[in-house]
Design a protein around this motif. Structure first.
Motif, PDB file in Angstrom:
ATOM      1  N   VAL A  32      11.258  48.321  23.971  1.00  0.00           N
ATOM      2  CA  VAL A  32      11.850  49.648  24.102  1.00  0.00           C
ATOM      3  C   VAL A  32      13.348  49.612  23.809  1.00  0.00           C
ATOM      4  O   VAL A  32      13.875  50.459  23.079  1.00  0.00           O
ATOM      5  N   GLN A  33      14.056  48.637  24.377  1.00  0.00           N
ATOM      6  CA  GLN A  33      15.506  48.586  24.198  1.00  0.00           C
ATOM      7  C   GLN A  33      15.895  48.341  22.746  1.00  0.00           C
ATOM      8  O   GLN A  33      16.882  48.907  22.250  1.00  0.00           O
ATOM      9  N   SER A  34      15.127  47.507  22.058  1.00  0.00           N
ATOM     10  CA  SER A  34      15.409  47.265  20.637  1.00  0.00           C
ATOM     11  C   SER A  34      15.188  48.529  19.820  1.00  0.00           C
ATOM     12  O   SER A  34      15.975  48.850  18.917  1.00  0.00           O
ATOM     13  N   SER A  35      14.115  49.273  20.136  1.00  0.00           N
ATOM     14  CA  SER A  35      13.837  50.515  19.420  1.00  0.00           C
ATOM     15  C   SER A  35      14.937  51.538  19.672  1.00  0.00           C
ATOM     16  O   SER A  35      15.398  52.214  18.744  1.00  0.00           O
ATOM     17  N   LEU A  36      15.360  51.632  20.932  1.00  0.00           N
ATOM     18  CA  LEU A  36      16.428  52.576  21.256  1.00  0.00           C
ATOM     19  C   LEU A  36      17.718  52.228  20.512  1.00  0.00           C
ATOM     20  O   LEU A  36      18.416  53.120  20.007  1.00  0.00           O
ATOM     21  N   ARG A  37      18.018  50.954  20.443  1.00  0.00           N
ATOM     22  CA  ARG A  37      19.248  50.558  19.760  1.00  0.00           C
ATOM     23  C   ARG A  37      19.172  50.885  18.271  1.00  0.00           C
ATOM     24  O   ARG A  37      20.150  51.337  17.667  1.00  0.00           O
ATOM     25  N   LEU A  38      18.022  50.642  17.682  1.00  0.00           N
ATOM     26  CA  LEU A  38      17.832  50.975  16.271  1.00  0.00           C
ATOM     27  C   LEU A  38      17.930  52.474  16.039  1.00  0.00           C
ATOM     28  O   LEU A  38      18.644  52.941  15.144  1.00  0.00           O
ATOM     29  N   PHE A  39      17.210  53.236  16.868  1.00  0.00           N
ATOM     30  CA  PHE A  39      17.135  54.680  16.653  1.00  0.00           C
ATOM     31  C   PHE A  39      18.453  55.389  16.964  1.00  0.00           C
ATOM     32  O   PHE A  39      18.698  56.491  16.465  1.00  0.00           O
ATOM     33  N   ARG A  40      19.284  54.757  17.788  1.00  0.00           N
ATOM     34  CA  ARG A  40      20.584  55.361  18.100  1.00  0.00           C
ATOM     35  C   ARG A  40      21.663  54.997  17.070  1.00  0.00           C
ATOM     36  O   ARG A  40      22.782  55.506  17.151  1.00  0.00           O
ATOM     37  N   HIS A  41      21.310  54.126  16.165  1.00  0.00           N
ATOM     38  CA  HIS A  41      22.250  53.808  15.085  1.00  0.00           C
ATOM     39  C   HIS A  41      22.518  55.096  14.298  1.00  0.00           C
ATOM     40  O   HIS A  41      21.590  55.869  14.017  1.00  0.00           O
ATOM     41  N   PRO A  42      23.769  55.376  13.945  1.00  0.00           N
ATOM     42  CA  PRO A  42      24.105  56.642  13.273  1.00  0.00           C
ATOM     43  C   PRO A  42      23.245  56.960  12.060  1.00  0.00           C
ATOM     44  O   PRO A  42      22.895  58.120  11.828  1.00  0.00           O
ATOM     45  N   GLU A  43      22.858  55.921  11.298  1.00  0.00           N
ATOM     46  CA  GLU A  43      22.055  56.158  10.098  1.00  0.00           C
ATOM     47  C   GLU A  43      20.625  56.572  10.428  1.00  0.00           C
ATOM     48  O   GLU A  43      19.946  57.155   9.587  1.00  0.00           O
ATOM     49  N   ALA A  44      20.159  56.235  11.631  1.00  0.00           N
ATOM     50  CA  ALA A  44      18.816  56.638  12.056  1.00  0.00           C
ATOM     51  C   ALA A  44      18.858  57.896  12.925  1.00  0.00           C
ATOM     52  O   ALA A  44      18.001  58.774  12.813  1.00  0.00           O
ATOM     53  N   TYR A  45      19.867  57.961  13.773  1.00  0.00           N
ATOM     54  CA  TYR A  45      19.967  59.040  14.764  1.00  0.00           C
ATOM     55  C   TYR A  45      19.956  60.421  14.114  1.00  0.00           C
ATOM     56  O   TYR A  45      19.327  61.354  14.606  1.00  0.00           O
ATOM     57  N   ARG A  46      20.638  60.559  12.975  1.00  0.00           N
ATOM     58  CA  ARG A  46      20.717  61.871  12.320  1.00  0.00           C
ATOM     59  C   ARG A  46      19.352  62.374  11.890  1.00  0.00           C
ATOM     60  O   ARG A  46      19.088  63.584  11.899  1.00  0.00           O
ATOM     61  N   TRP A  47      18.457  61.432  11.533  1.00  0.00           N
ATOM     62  CA  TRP A  47      17.111  61.838  11.122  1.00  0.00           C
ATOM     63  C   TRP A  47      16.293  62.314  12.317  1.00  0.00           C
ATOM     64  O   TRP A  47      15.478  63.235  12.194  1.00  0.00           O
ATOM     65  N   PHE A  48      16.512  61.718  13.480  1.00  0.00           N
ATOM     66  CA  PHE A  48      15.805  62.174  14.676  1.00  0.00           C
ATOM     67  C   PHE A  48      16.313  63.544  15.125  1.00  0.00           C
ATOM     68  O   PHE A  48      15.544  64.346  15.669  1.00  0.00           O
ATOM     69  N   LEU A  49      17.592  63.803  14.892  1.00  0.00           N
ATOM     70  CA  LEU A  49      18.114  65.144  15.156  1.00  0.00           C
ATOM     71  C   LEU A  49      17.414  66.166  14.267  1.00  0.00           C
ATOM     72  O   LEU A  49      17.023  67.248  14.727  1.00  0.00           O
ATOM     73  N   LEU A  50      17.235  65.816  13.001  1.00  0.00           N
ATOM     74  CA  LEU A  50      16.572  66.725  12.063  1.00  0.00           C
ATOM     75  C   LEU A  50      15.118  66.955  12.453  1.00  0.00           C
ATOM     76  O   LEU A  50      14.642  68.103  12.470  1.00  0.00           O
ATOM     77  N   LEU A  51      14.401  65.884  12.783  1.00  0.00           N
ATOM     78  CA  LEU A  51      12.988  66.009  13.162  1.00  0.00           C
ATOM     79  C   LEU A  51      12.832  66.846  14.428  1.00  0.00           C
ATOM     80  O   LEU A  51      11.913  67.670  14.537  1.00  0.00           O
ATOM     81  N   THR A  52      13.719  66.640  15.390  1.00  0.00           N
ATOM     82  CA  THR A  52      13.661  67.417  16.624  1.00  0.00           C
ATOM     83  C   THR A  52      13.960  68.886  16.354  1.00  0.00           C
ATOM     84  O   THR A  52      13.299  69.775  16.898  1.00  0.00           O
TER      85      THR A  52
END
Length: 212
Positions: free
Chosen positions: A121-141
């Protein structure tokens, strides 16, 4: 494919049968109330069977229980239908609020999915919170929240146009629309992960990003 047929049966075919054959005997209110029972039971069974008591599991459980609770408080068939407008709007607000508090729901859903595949979980969170990934999760949400608001608007339009008499049309149109929009959003998830998240994870792994 089997799950698609099961969902079509429990969320469309059986509710239409309950409405069509139960209405003359039970009346509008009871027929509409009971027509939601097959989908509720199927959704609860899948949730308990998979034991997904994570953020995703709690979210799904809430989306099953809250609408049914509101249905029981309704005193007319019209309010039974209108309740769904309010729950869809509340769902859209939930997604937008998750963006505002910097915990986009799409990111948390993805963490749960990654956990089922064996990723920490912690590794996934760190990856997904990376700026290059985080913006895509904002878009999907944002897209998921927008979908909920659009669905609420379509519900209101169908109710105002067809009323109780057109409940069968209402149910069919919303079911087909929901599956289509879910398919589009799932395709967006797949595309974003394939084109952006997975390549980012490989690059960060080479840079020892996760071991820092």
């Amino acid at each position: 494919m089997k799950r698609v047929f099961l969902e079509a049966a429990f969320f469309l075919a059986l509710p239409l049968l309950v409405w069509s054959y139960g209405r003359p005997v039970l009346g509008d209110y009871s027929a509409i109330l009971l027509s939601g029972l097959p989908g509720f039971c199927y959704g609860l069974y899948v949730l308990l069977k998979d034991r997904r008591f994570t953020f995703t599991g709690v979210f799904l459980l809430a989306t099953l229980l809250i609408p049914r609770f509101l249905d029981l408080l309704s005193d007319s068939p019209e309010w039974l239908l209108r309740n769904n407008i309010y729950t869809d709007a509340a769902l859209g607000l939930f997604f937008f609020l998750s963006i505002a508090v910097k915990r986009p729901a799409a990111m948390l859903f993805s963490v749960d999915v990654a956990a089922t595949m064996g990723y920490p979980v912690q590794s996934s969170l760190r990856l997904f919170r990376h700026p290059e990934a985080y913006r895509w999760f904002l878009l999907l949400t944002f897209l998921t929240g927008l979908r909920a608001f659009v669905k609420a608007g379509i519900r209101a339009l169908l109710i105002s146009r067809f009323g109780i008499e057109g409940y069968g049309v209402y149910l069919s149109a919303l079911s087909l629309g929901s599956w289509l929009s879910y398919g589009i959003i799932l395709a967006a998830y797949g595309y974003i992960f394939r084109k952006h998240i997975y390549p980012l994870a490989e690059r960060l792994e080479k840079e020892d990003y996760f071991s820092r």
